[in-house]
Design an enzyme around this catalytic site. Structure first.
Site, short mmCIF file in Angstrom:
data_model
loop_
_atom_site.label_atom_id
_atom_site.label_comp_id
_atom_site.label_asym_id
_atom_site.label_seq_id
_atom_site.Cartn_x
_atom_site.Cartn_y
_atom_site.Cartn_z
N SER A 118 0.97 -1.18 -0.26
CA SER A 118 -0.18 -0.05 -0.12
C SER A 118 0.81 1.34 -0.02
CB SER A 118 -0.78 -0.04 1.25
OG SER A 118 -1.31 1.23 1.49
N TYR A 148 -2.42 5.59 -3.98
CA TYR A 148 -3.43 6.60 -3.67
C TYR A 148 -2.90 7.72 -4.51
CZ TYR A 148 -5.95 4.20 0.15
OH TYR A 148 -6.77 3.38 0.92
N THR A 206 -6.22 2.87 -6.46
CA THR A 206 -7.49 2.76 -5.54
C THR A 206 -8.26 4.11 -5.69
OG1 THR A 206 -6.38 1.31 -4.01
CG2 THR A 206 -8.28 2.46 -3.27
N LYS A 215 -8.95 -0.35 -8.60
CA LYS A 215 -9.41 -0.94 -7.47
C LYS A 215 -10.54 -0.21 -6.87
CE LYS A 215 -7.81 -2.99 -2.87
NZ LYS A 215 -8.25 -2.04 -1.79
N HIS A 252 -13.58 -1.91 -0.57
CA HIS A 252 -12.51 -1.63 0.53
C HIS A 252 -12.79 -2.38 1.98
CE1 HIS A 252 -9.43 1.65 0.72
NE2 HIS A 252 -9.29 1.15 1.62
C1 FMN Z 1 -6.44 -2.49 7.98
C2 FMN Z 1 -6.57 -2.52 6.57
C3 FMN Z 1 -6.08 -1.46 5.78
C4 FMN Z 1 -6.40 -1.40 4.68
N1 FMN Z 1 -5.43 -0.41 3.76
C5 FMN Z 1 -5.78 -0.16 2.55
C6 FMN Z 1 -4.76 0.90 1.48
O1 FMN Z 1 -4.05 1.38 2.19
N2 FMN Z 1 -5.13 0.84 0.40
C7 FMN Z 1 -6.20 0.08 -0.35
O2 FMN Z 1 -6.31 0.16 -1.54
N3 FMN Z 1 -6.83 -0.72 0.37
C8 FMN Z 1 -6.67 -1.01 1.81
N4 FMN Z 1 -7.60 -1.66 2.24
C9 FMN Z 1 -8.51 -2.38 1.87
C10 FMN Z 1 -7.97 -3.82 1.29
O3 FMN Z 1 -7.14 -3.71 0.12
C11 FMN Z 1 -9.07 -4.78 0.72
O4 FMN Z 1 -10.00 -4.08 -0.35
C12 FMN Z 1 -10.08 -5.26 1.72
O5 FMN Z 1 -9.39 -5.54 3.14
C13 FMN Z 1 -10.67 -6.54 1.51
O6 FMN Z 1 -11.76 -6.92 2.22
P1 FMN Z 1 -11.25 -8.25 3.43
O7 FMN Z 1 -10.78 -7.27 4.52
O8 FMN Z 1 -12.69 -8.45 3.82
O9 FMN Z 1 -10.61 -9.21 2.82
C14 FMN Z 1 -7.23 -1.86 3.86
C15 FMN Z 1 -8.03 -2.82 4.39
C16 FMN Z 1 -7.70 -3.03 5.76
C17 FMN Z 1 -8.47 -4.28 6.52
#
Ligand code: FMN
Length: 412
Positions: free
Chosen positions: A136, A160, A186, A276, A300
């Site tokens: 990320s 981002y 994203t 995404k 997300h």
């Molecule tokens: C703690 C956490 C931090 C996240 N940070 C980002 C991020 O920095 N950039 C991003 O595109 N998605 C981020 N996401 C979303 C994940 O990439 C992903 O879309 C999501 O976790 C999928 O759902 P799931 O947790 O049920 O597998 C984050 C998710 C979590 C749980």
């Protein structure tokens, strides 16, 4: 009449099987986890409440996440019988390269907060399993550090687009130079979602020591020992700190980003571009028409717009609309290998896991992530065998229906 006899010591002895005790506490703990839910329970025990809630929580009433998980639980499988499933092939091609399994590790911000090994554990585990790892923009390990942890496997970078475009573009250049082959742009984060658990916990970056956090720390000494004895927990690519993750996101992200930014990024990046956070058929069409290499149907992990569409429900229509023109992947709500099998059956070429990976990380660092992947792998293989399919290509929509409870009604 039952005939009885005196118990014979020899027979009793045969029944007594004492296993050698496992002295490695971490291994013992992880071996006891048979599901991702089990890993979540261990993670909760071992991680400070604010860090666990930052990971486990979602936005507002957390309906998006709950519904996405429920949608997978509501799947009904339709197996075929009398097929040779002695061997199953779980590998696939995705964005110009191989993956041993139909899932990769999703980008997650501030990952070393969950457990000090952070992205290094994720990237190393991904390499060992032959699956891609995504770093990320808000990661806590540098682009080059991830590359060093996963030198032979596939690394992807999530972007981002920030108010200060220069910072974003420099990251794109570095990821390109470090051999990352796919860029995730994203687009579901024009502003931060309302993560109410973070607010209630007074969670900030960096974590603050208050009387409350000190009391919370007492039963979780290992996390704190790690925190205090390893390199400082900070963003690897951003300098801003202070405030909740939501406040940081809001100050860093640019809510004016548009389709034009996609064209700029395309000019900077030589690899695949994947968008995404796509949540409608119309946007999927518009992006496919712009020639992106892929889209990820995602809300997300429920952390942005609450009550957002369930990606698994959008999947069939999006695949029908753009599946021939671009590669459709999916995330949000995956807690079981059977969820991944269902998504592939309905046309997803790939999936991403966010929390499932982080629960493993919190439960046991690198070995915990290995355990997550192992659990999902065995669930995928077993589900495929029981469905009567020997490869991912054999999975079809006919293998999956959904109970009616959450299935969307057509729009008026
Ligand atoms: C703690 C956490 C931090 C996240 N940070 C980002 C991020 O920095 N950039 C991003 O595109 N998605 C981020 N996401 C979303 C994940 O990439 C992903 O879309 C999501 O976790 C999928 O759902 P799931 O947790 O049920 O597998 C984050 C998710 C979590 C749980």
């Amino acid at each position: 009449m039952v005939t009885r006899q005196f118990p014979r010591p020899v027979e009793l002895f045969e029944l007594m099987k004492f296993k050698k005790p496992e002295l490695d506490g971490r291994k013992r703990r992880l071996d006891s986890a048979l599901t991702i839910e089990d890993l979540r329970r261990i993670a909760k025990r071992r991680t400070p409440t604010a860090a666990f809630d930052y990971t486990d929580g979602a936005a507002e009433g957390e309906l998006s996440l709950r519904r996405a998980r429920q949608a997978f639980r509501d799947v009904e499988f339709h197996p075929s019988v009398l097929r040779d499933v002695s061997k199953v092939d779980t590998s696939c091609e995705i964005w110009g390269g191989p993956s041993a399994l139909p899932f990769g590790i999703a980008p997650t911000g501030f990952t070393r907060l969950m457990q000090t090994e952070g992205e290094i554990a994720g990237a190393g585990a991904a390499e060992a399993a032959g699956i891609p790892f995504t770093l990320s923009t808000l990661g806590t390990t540098s682009i080059e550090g991830v590359r060093a942890a996963n030198p032979t496997g596939r690394n992807w970078f999530q972007l981002y687009v920030m108010r200060e475009r220069k910072i974003s573009y420099e990251l794109v250049r570095r990821a390109d130079a470090a051999g990352f082959d796919t860029l995730f742009f994203t687009v579901d984060t024009p502003v931060a979602g309302a993560r109410l658990r973070d607010k209630r916990n007074g969670f900030s970056i960096p974590p603050q020591l208050t009387p409350g956090t000190i009391i919370d720390a007492l039963p979780r000494p290992w996390w704190w020992i790690d925190f205090l004895t390893t390199p400082k927990l900070e963003f690897a690519s951003l300098t801003s700190t202070g405030g909740t993750v939501g406040e940081l996101l809001d100050s860093a992200m640019d809510p004016t980003i548009s389709f034009e930014d996609l064209d700029v990024i395309r000019g900077l990046w030589s690899g695949n571009i994947v968008v995404k956070g796509v949540q409608s058929v119309a946007d999927a069409r518009a992006l496919a028409d712009r020639g992106v290499d892929g889209i990820v149907l995602s809300n997300h992990g429920g952390r942005q717009l609450d009550r957002a569409p369930i990606p698994f429900h959008l999947l069939p229509e999006v695949v029908r609309e753009v599946g021939r023109d671009t590669t459709v992947a999916l995330d949000t709500g995956i807690m079981n290998g059977a969820d991944i099998v269902s998504a592939v059956a309905l046309g997803a070429k790939f999936t991403l896991i966010g929390r499932a990976y982080l629960y493993g990380l919190m439960a046991g660092g690198r070995q915990g992530v290995d355990r997550t992947i192992e659990i999902l792998r065995s669930e995928i293989e077993r589900t495929m065998k029981l469905l009567g399919v020997a490869s991912l290509a054999e999975l079809e929509p006919r293998h999956v229906t959904q109970l009616e409870r959450l299935v969307p009604r057509p729009r008026a």
